[in-house]
Design an enzyme around this catalytic site. Structure first.
Site, PDB file in Angstrom:
ATOM      1  N   ASP A 141       0.835  -1.205   0.000  1.00 16.82           N
ATOM      2  CA  ASP A 141       0.000   0.000   0.000  1.00 16.82           C
ATOM      3  C   ASP A 141       0.869   1.254   0.000  1.00 16.82           C
ATOM      4  O   ASP A 141       0.366   2.379  -0.043  1.00 16.82           O
ATOM      5  CB  ASP A 141      -1.014  -0.010   1.157  1.00 16.82           C
ATOM      6  CG  ASP A 141      -0.363  -0.092   2.521  1.00 16.82           C
ATOM      7  OD1 ASP A 141       0.882  -0.174   2.595  1.00 16.82           O
ATOM      8  OD2 ASP A 141      -1.104  -0.073   3.527  1.00 16.82           O
ATOM      9  N   SER A 142       2.209   1.057   0.011  1.00 15.59           N
ATOM     10  CA  SER A 142       3.129   2.180  -0.216  1.00 15.59           C
ATOM     11  C   SER A 142       2.899   2.763  -1.611  1.00 15.59           C
ATOM     12  O   SER A 142       3.391   3.847  -1.925  1.00 15.59           O
ATOM     13  CB  SER A 142       4.585   1.736  -0.054  1.00 15.59           C
ATOM     14  OG  SER A 142       4.843   0.559  -0.801  1.00 15.59           O
TER      15      SER A 142
ATOM     16  N   ASP B 223      -1.100  -6.076  -0.333  1.00 12.93           N
ATOM     17  CA  ASP B 223      -1.557  -5.442   0.915  1.00 12.93           C
ATOM     18  C   ASP B 223      -3.058  -5.231   0.921  1.00 12.93           C
ATOM     19  O   ASP B 223      -3.630  -4.719  -0.065  1.00 12.93           O
ATOM     20  CB  ASP B 223      -0.892  -4.061   1.072  1.00 12.93           C
ATOM     21  CG  ASP B 223       0.339  -4.105   1.949  1.00 12.93           C
ATOM     22  OD1 ASP B 223       0.492  -5.059   2.741  1.00 12.93           O
ATOM     23  OD2 ASP B 223       1.153  -3.169   1.844  1.00 12.93           O
TER      24      ASP B 223
ATOM     25  N   LYS C 277      -1.405  -9.383   2.711  1.00 15.32           N
ATOM     26  CA  LYS C 277      -0.690  -8.943   3.918  1.00 15.32           C
ATOM     27  C   LYS C 277      -1.580  -7.938   4.637  1.00 15.32           C
ATOM     28  O   LYS C 277      -2.249  -7.134   3.986  1.00 15.32           O
ATOM     29  CB  LYS C 277       0.654  -8.306   3.549  1.00 15.32           C
ATOM     30  CG  LYS C 277       1.371  -7.659   4.741  1.00 15.32           C
ATOM     31  CD  LYS C 277       2.828  -7.350   4.467  1.00 15.32           C
ATOM     32  CE  LYS C 277       3.108  -6.023   3.803  1.00 15.32           C
ATOM     33  NZ  LYS C 277       2.630  -4.842   4.553  1.00 15.32           N
TER      34      LYS C 277
ATOM     35  N   GLU D 237      -1.818  -5.460   8.503  1.00 19.02           N
ATOM     36  CA  GLU D 237      -1.055  -4.928   9.627  1.00 19.02           C
ATOM     37  C   GLU D 237      -1.765  -5.191  10.957  1.00 19.02           C
ATOM     38  O   GLU D 237      -2.985  -5.078  11.035  1.00 19.02           O
ATOM     39  CB  GLU D 237      -0.864  -3.408   9.451  1.00 19.02           C
ATOM     40  CG  GLU D 237      -0.059  -3.049   8.223  1.00 19.02           C
ATOM     41  CD  GLU D 237       0.143  -1.542   8.041  1.00 19.02           C
ATOM     42  OE1 GLU D 237      -0.292  -0.753   8.923  1.00 19.02           O
ATOM     43  OE2 GLU D 237       0.721  -1.151   7.021  1.00 19.02           O
TER      44      GLU D 237
ATOM     45  N   GLU E 169       8.785  -4.225  10.713  1.00 24.08           N
ATOM     46  CA  GLU E 169       9.271  -2.940  10.192  1.00 24.08           C
ATOM     47  C   GLU E 169       9.799  -2.050  11.315  1.00 24.08           C
ATOM     48  O   GLU E 169       9.122  -1.825  12.332  1.00 24.08           O
ATOM     49  CB  GLU E 169       8.116  -2.233   9.445  1.00 24.08           C
ATOM     50  CG  GLU E 169       8.538  -0.888   8.850  1.00 24.08           C
ATOM     51  CD  GLU E 169       7.553  -0.341   7.827  1.00 24.08           C
ATOM     52  OE1 GLU E 169       6.590  -1.035   7.460  1.00 24.08           O
ATOM     53  OE2 GLU E 169       7.770   0.813   7.390  1.00 24.08           O
TER      54      GLU E 169
HETATM   55  O1  KIV Z   1       3.540  -1.134   1.651  1.00 24.96           O
HETATM   56  C1  KIV Z   1       4.733  -1.491   1.706  1.00 24.96           C
HETATM   57  O2  KIV Z   1       5.542  -1.218   0.823  1.00 24.96           O
HETATM   58  C2  KIV Z   1       5.158  -2.258   2.869  1.00 24.96           C
HETATM   59  C3  KIV Z   1       6.615  -2.490   3.050  1.00 24.96           C
HETATM   60  C4  KIV Z   1       7.273  -1.264   3.542  1.00 24.96           C
HETATM   61  C5  KIV Z   1       6.894  -3.654   3.899  1.00 24.96           C
HETATM   62  O3  KIV Z   1       4.349  -2.669   3.656  1.00 24.96           O
END
Ligand code: KIV
Length: 272
Positions: free
Chosen positions: A52-53, A91, A121, A123, A190
């Protein structure tokens, strides 16, 4: 240049457990589009994270919160079309799994069905335990994410190192064990102290993939645009830049502008 101990034609969640057992480190990078994913996959990366980055890197938002499920599915399906070998983890975006386990399952199913991703994934620890169990019961592999969890940035207030204090470190260790017990196949840790990350890695059988978590873990992940030096305002200590593409690309664009203005481009060989 490969230091892989075993040649995996396709990386699966089982391959990652095997890599940990064989003490082979796991490589993971982000990708959000077809072209980048093709290069990353072709280079032999084990896991591609459609993170989600993308909210920051692709859309220019300050945080990861605004990205939507539809946008994540768009990015993930572009990545999937490029992949031959890597395991693709997608994510679950903020707001798509926190409210209740049924919504979490619906979101995960949409990602799997509409993008073709291989795993999701999300959180958090015990706060999202029931959502994780519900997703796992549907046969969808789940990767956990503990330590600095950017979707909670407004709770933390800053992006500094997490779990430096005993109480937070204890909760992190409990959460990591819980994630393994319920059936997550791996955990991203992280920005936590290297000693703590090593302790977590050594106490669990599932792989721990670190970002800013030292080298005592089972693998590493970076945001591709950061490690290529395309972004240049973000300079955390853990980030190793393998290229300085910001400068290289700026030079190329400036040269192009100059060539167009001076009529140097296109030349006789570059026209019909
Ligand atoms: O969204 C992302 O890129 C991440 C990484 C920083 C692990 O969760």
């Amino acid at each position: 240049m490969s230091t892989a101990k075993k040649d995996y034609k396709r990386v699966t969640v089982k391959s990652l457990t095997e890599m940990k057992a064989n003490k082979e480190k796991i490589s993971m990078l982000t990708a959000y589009d077809y072209t980048m994913a093709k290069i990353v996959d072709g280079a032999g990366i084990d896991v591609i994270l459609v993170g989600d980055s993308a909210s920051n890197v692709m859309a220019g938002h300050e945080t990861t919160l605004p990205i939507t499920l539809d946008q994540m599915i768009y990015h993930a399906s572009s990545v999937i079309r490029a992949i031959y070998r890597a395991l693709v983890v997608v994510d679950l975006p903020f707001g798509s799994y926190q409210s209740d386990p049924k919504e979490a399952l619906r979101s995960a199913i949409r990602i799997m069905k509409e993008s073709g991703g291989h795993a999701v994934k999300l959180e958090g620890g015990k706060e999202v335990k029931e959502s994780i169990k519900r997703i796992l019961h549907a046969g969808i592999p789940v990767m956990g994410h503990l330590g600095l969890t950017p979707q909670s940035i407004y709770k933390f207030g800053t992006y500094t190192v997490r779990a430096k204090e005993e109480e937070e470190a204890k909760k992190l260790k409990e959460d990591a064990l819980m994630l393994q017990k319920v059936g997550c196949f791996a955990i991203v840790l992280e920005k936590v102290p290297a000693m703590l990350a090593k302790e977590v890695s050594e106490s669990l059988t599932i792989p721990i993939i670190g970002i800013g978590a030292g080298n005592g873990v089972d693998g590493q992940v970076l945001v591709t645009h950061d490690m290529l030096g395309m972004t240049h305002e973000f300079n955390p200590r853990f980030l190793r830049r393998y290229l300085n593409l910001y400068t290289e690309m700026t030079n190329a664009f400036q040269q192009y502008v100059a060539d167009v203005k001076s009529l140097d481009f296109p030349n006789e060989n570059e026209q019909y």
